[in-house]
Enzyme design. Structure first.
Site, PDB file in Angstrom:
ATOM      1  N   GLY A 179      22.517  51.128  11.046  1.00  0.00           N
ATOM      2  CA  GLY A 179      23.696  52.117  10.472  1.00  0.00           C
ATOM      3  C   GLY A 179      24.781  51.285  10.108  1.00  0.00           C
ATOM      4  O   GLY A 179      26.089  51.414  10.374  1.00  0.00           O
ATOM      5  N   CYS A 180      24.494  49.958   9.497  1.00  0.00           N
ATOM      6  CA  CYS A 180      25.689  48.868   9.381  1.00  0.00           C
ATOM      7  C   CYS A 180      26.025  48.945   7.711  1.00  0.00           C
ATOM      8  O   CYS A 180      25.230  49.306   7.060  1.00  0.00           O
ATOM      9  CB  CYS A 180      25.332  47.525   9.766  1.00  0.00           C
ATOM     10  SG  CYS A 180      26.377  46.121   9.483  1.00  0.00           S
TER      11      CYS A 180
END
Length: 157
Positions: free
Chosen positions: A34-35
Site C-alpha cells: 500500500g505504498c
C-alpha cells in the site's frame, strides 16, 4: 562474511539458506503493498523476466514498518502481488528492517552500504544489489526505479 551466510524464512515460514543463490546477481528489496512505490512491482517483474535466465534473482521482503503500508498476512501479500502485478520472484516472510527486531540480513546489508547520512532504511522499496560472489555492491533509494538500475544489473551478469 557475505549474504550467503544468512538463512531467512520464505513466505510460508520455511527456512531458506541464501547460499542457494550462490553465483547469481541478486536484488534485495523491502516492499509494501500500500505504498506510493508499490507500482515498482511491475518494473521489478519486468527486470526479473528479462534477466532471470541469465542468473538474476529478486528477493522480496515485505515490511510494515513504514506508515503501516504492508498490513496483510504473508499469504495476503503474496496474493495481492501475484494477482495485481503477476510477480513470480521469491517472496519472503514479512520482516522489520530497522530497530532492535530488524532481520539480521538487513542489519548486515545496512552495515555494508549505508544510506544518505546513516544506515537506517528510510522507506519501502530500498534496493540492495548483490554480485555473484555475495558482496553488496550498491544501495538504491526507493525513488530509484527498477528501470533506472537495469544497466547496473546487466553489468554484473
Amino acid at each position: 562474511m557475505n549474504i550467503y551466510d544468512f538463512t531467512v524464512k520464505d513466505n510460508s515460514g520455511t527456512d531458506v539458506s541464501l547460499s542457494k543463490y550462490k553465483g547469481k546477481v541478486l536484488l534485495v528489496v523491502n516492499t509494501a503493498t500500500g505504498c506510493g512505490f508499490t507500482p515498482q512491482y511491475k518494473g521489478l517483474q519486468e527486470l526479473y523476466d528479462k534477466y532471470k535466465e541469465k542468473g538474476f534473482e529478486i528477493l522480496d521482503f515485505p515490511c510494515n514498518q513504514f506508515a503501516n503500508q504492508a498490513p496483510g498476512t504473508d499469504a495476503e501479500i503474496t496474493e495481492f502481488c501475484t494477482l495485481r502485478y503477476k510477480t513470480s520472484f521469491p517472496r519472503f516472510k514479512k520482516i522489520e528492517v530497522n530497530g532492535e527486531n530488524a532481520e539480521p540480513l538487513y542489519k548486515y546489508l545496512k552495515e555494508q552500504k549505508k544510506g544518505f547520512c546513516k544506515s537506517d532504511i528510510k522507506w519501502n522499496f530500498t534496493k540492495f544489489l548483490i554480485d555473484k560472489d555475495g558482496n553488496v555492491v550498491k544501495r538504491f533509494a526507493p525513488v530509484k526505479t527498477p528501470s533506472a538500475i537495469e544497466k547496473e544489473i546487466a553489468g554484473l551478469l
